[in-house]
Structure formats: structure tokens, C-alpha cells
Design an enzyme around this catalytic site. Structure first.
Site, PDB file in Angstrom:
ATOM      1  N   CYS A  18       5.737  -0.292   6.962  1.00 15.47           N
ATOM      2  CA  CYS A  18       5.672   1.102   6.307  1.00 15.47           C
ATOM      3  C   CYS A  18       6.751   1.299   5.296  1.00 15.47           C
ATOM      4  CB  CYS A  18       5.237   2.155   7.304  1.00 15.47           C
ATOM      5  SG  CYS A  18       4.915   3.393   6.250  1.00 15.47           S
ATOM      6  N   LEU A  19       6.696   1.563   4.022  1.00 15.64           N
ATOM      7  CA  LEU A  19       7.695   2.044   3.310  1.00 15.64           C
ATOM      8  C   LEU A  19       8.478   3.113   3.864  1.00 15.64           C
ATOM      9  CD1 LEU A  19       6.099   1.086  -0.330  1.00 15.64           C
ATOM     10  CD2 LEU A  19       7.704  -0.202   0.895  1.00 15.64           C
TER      11      LEU A  19
ATOM     12  N   GLY B  98       0.984  -1.000   0.069  1.00  9.70           N
ATOM     13  CA  GLY B  98      -0.017   0.172   0.056  1.00  9.70           C
ATOM     14  C   GLY B  98       0.971   1.249  -0.010  1.00  9.70           C
TER      15      GLY B  98
ATOM     16  N   HIS C  86      -4.175   2.208   7.887  1.00  7.47           N
ATOM     17  CA  HIS C  86      -2.945   2.551   7.942  1.00  7.47           C
ATOM     18  C   HIS C  86      -2.624   3.737   6.987  1.00  7.47           C
ATOM     19  CE1 HIS C  86       1.430   1.482   7.970  1.00  7.47           C
ATOM     20  NE2 HIS C  86       1.282   2.480   6.918  1.00  7.47           N
ATOM     21  N   GLU C  87      -3.176   3.746   5.730  1.00 10.83           N
ATOM     22  CA  GLU C  87      -3.085   4.621   4.684  1.00 10.83           C
ATOM     23  C   GLU C  87      -3.503   5.708   4.799  1.00 10.83           C
ATOM     24  OE1 GLU C  87      -0.408   4.053   2.823  1.00 10.83           O
ATOM     25  OE2 GLU C  87      -0.447   1.659   3.145  1.00 10.83           O
TER      26      GLU C  87
ATOM     27  N   GLN D 165       3.253   9.925   1.211  1.00 13.85           N
ATOM     28  CA  GLN D 165       4.589   9.462   1.314  1.00 13.85           C
ATOM     29  C   GLN D 165       5.371   9.713   0.003  1.00 13.85           C
ATOM     30  OE1 GLN D 165       2.710   5.400   2.051  1.00 13.85           O
ATOM     31  NE2 GLN D 165       4.560   5.064   3.045  1.00 13.85           N
TER      32      GLN D 165
ATOM     33  N   HIS E  80      -2.028   7.988   7.005  1.00 19.99           N
ATOM     34  CA  HIS E  80      -0.925   8.882   6.454  1.00 19.99           C
ATOM     35  C   HIS E  80      -1.518  10.089   5.798  1.00 19.99           C
ATOM     36  CE1 HIS E  80       2.803   6.621   6.017  1.00 19.99           C
ATOM     37  NE2 HIS E  80       2.104   5.461   5.683  1.00 19.99           N
TER      38      HIS E  80
HETATM   39 NI    NI Z   1       2.762   3.400   5.700  1.00 20.20          NI
END
Ligand code: NI
Length: 168
Positions: A92-93, A46, A134-135, A51, A138
Site C-alpha cells: 500500500c502506498l 491503485g 483493498h481500495e 489516501q 480504504h
Molecule cells: Ni492501500
């Protein structure tokens, strides 16, 4: 399409609240394509526009094994959250190499627009419910580590700072 640079925690740009997309046009579709390519290349399941330092309410997710089932959520809204609280190990990236348990509602209903600008509503549970929350965090300037204790957050910041030093 292009691979974009992923902003890393604790970069303050991750705390910016994203603005709604006013019109789903070709520029938004190009952005969605870049986000998908960036997510697949990373690789991740995701990615939120925040991000890649684009502060618009756009999320891409692909939970499929073959990586061929892209889901796009533009202006996602959580209409309801319920079910049992569930604990899931998240990564998380933007926080590479860190995996921690986070507790969230197990089932949510989300309304969003797809990449053609059409509204849809889905009921999500399991990994999709975790990933969507989670997204969406962000987009609201929150990273999953903000759900953890202050002590854990400072340990994670120290670990990431060391990673950067070692990479330099
Ligand atoms: Ni993330």
C-alpha cells in the site's frame, strides 16, 4: 493536475469513512486526475481518495504494464463476493515497504460510476478483485494491515516509525 501528498499509516485520517459523491462534476474529474497522477508518480497500481486526505468515495486503479489503462470507480459498491478465498501479497502506498499476505474472496461483482457519472457493473477476479477490495477498504477507513494479527500490526507500526526517524 497536481501530485498530492499521500497520508501514511497509522495516521488517524486513514480511518475516516468516506462520503458518497453526490454529483460527478468537473471538480470530481479534477480530483480523479490528481489521484491518477499521484498514483502513477508514486508509483502504485491503485489509490483511494482517503489516501490523499479527501474523504469521498473515489478509487483509481491501473493494472496495465504500460500504465495507460486507468480505471475509475466512483461510489463503488460490492454487490456480491464469492469464489474461493485467495491469499495475495498486498502492499500500500500508505504503508511503504511493507508487503503481507491477506486472504480475501477471489471474485467480486462491483457497481460504480465512471468519471462521466455513468453507472457500470464489473465482475472482477484475480488482481483486480484484490485491488478493488483493498481500495474499498480504504474508503471504509480500513488499511490492509487491519486484516493482520495485532502483533504484526504493532511490528509494522514500529518499522514505519523507524523509517520516519531514519529519514528525519
Ligand atoms: Ni492501500
Amino acid at each position: 493536475m497536481a501530485i498530492r501528498t499521500i497520508v501514511r499509516y497509522p495516521d488517524p485520517r486513514l480511518q475516516q469513512v468516506a462520503a458518497p459523491v453526490e454529483r460527478v462534476d468537473d471538480s470530481v474529474r479534477v480530483l480523479v486526475g490528481d489521484m491518477a497522477q499521484t498514483m502513477y508518480e508514486a508509483p502504485g497500481i491503485g489509490l483511494a481518495a482517503t489516501q490523499i486526505d479527501v474523504h469521498l468515495r473515489i478509487i483509481v486503479i491501473d493494472l496495465s504494464e504500460k500504465r495507460d489503462a486507468l480505471q475509475v470507480f466512483i461510489n463503488p459498491e460490492i454487490l456480491s463476493a464469492g469464489g474461493d478465498l485467495t491469499v495475495h501479497e498486498e502492499g500500500c502506498l500508505s504503508v511503504p515497504g511493507v508487503f503481507e499476505n491477506v486472504e480475501r474472496p477471489g471474485a467480486i461483482t462491483v457497481r460504480a460510476l465512471n468519471e462521466r457519472g455513468e453507472a457500470f457493473t464489473i465482475e472482477a477476479e484475480g488482481l483486480l478483485a484484490v485491488c478493488l477490495q483493498h481500495e474499498i477498504d480504504h474508503l471504509n477507513g480500513r488499511v490492509f494491515v487491519h486484516h493482520l494479527s495485532r502483533l504484526k500490526q504493532s511490528r509494522i507500526r514500529a518499522k514505519l516509525a523507524k523509517q520516519e526517524r531514519d529519514a528525519a
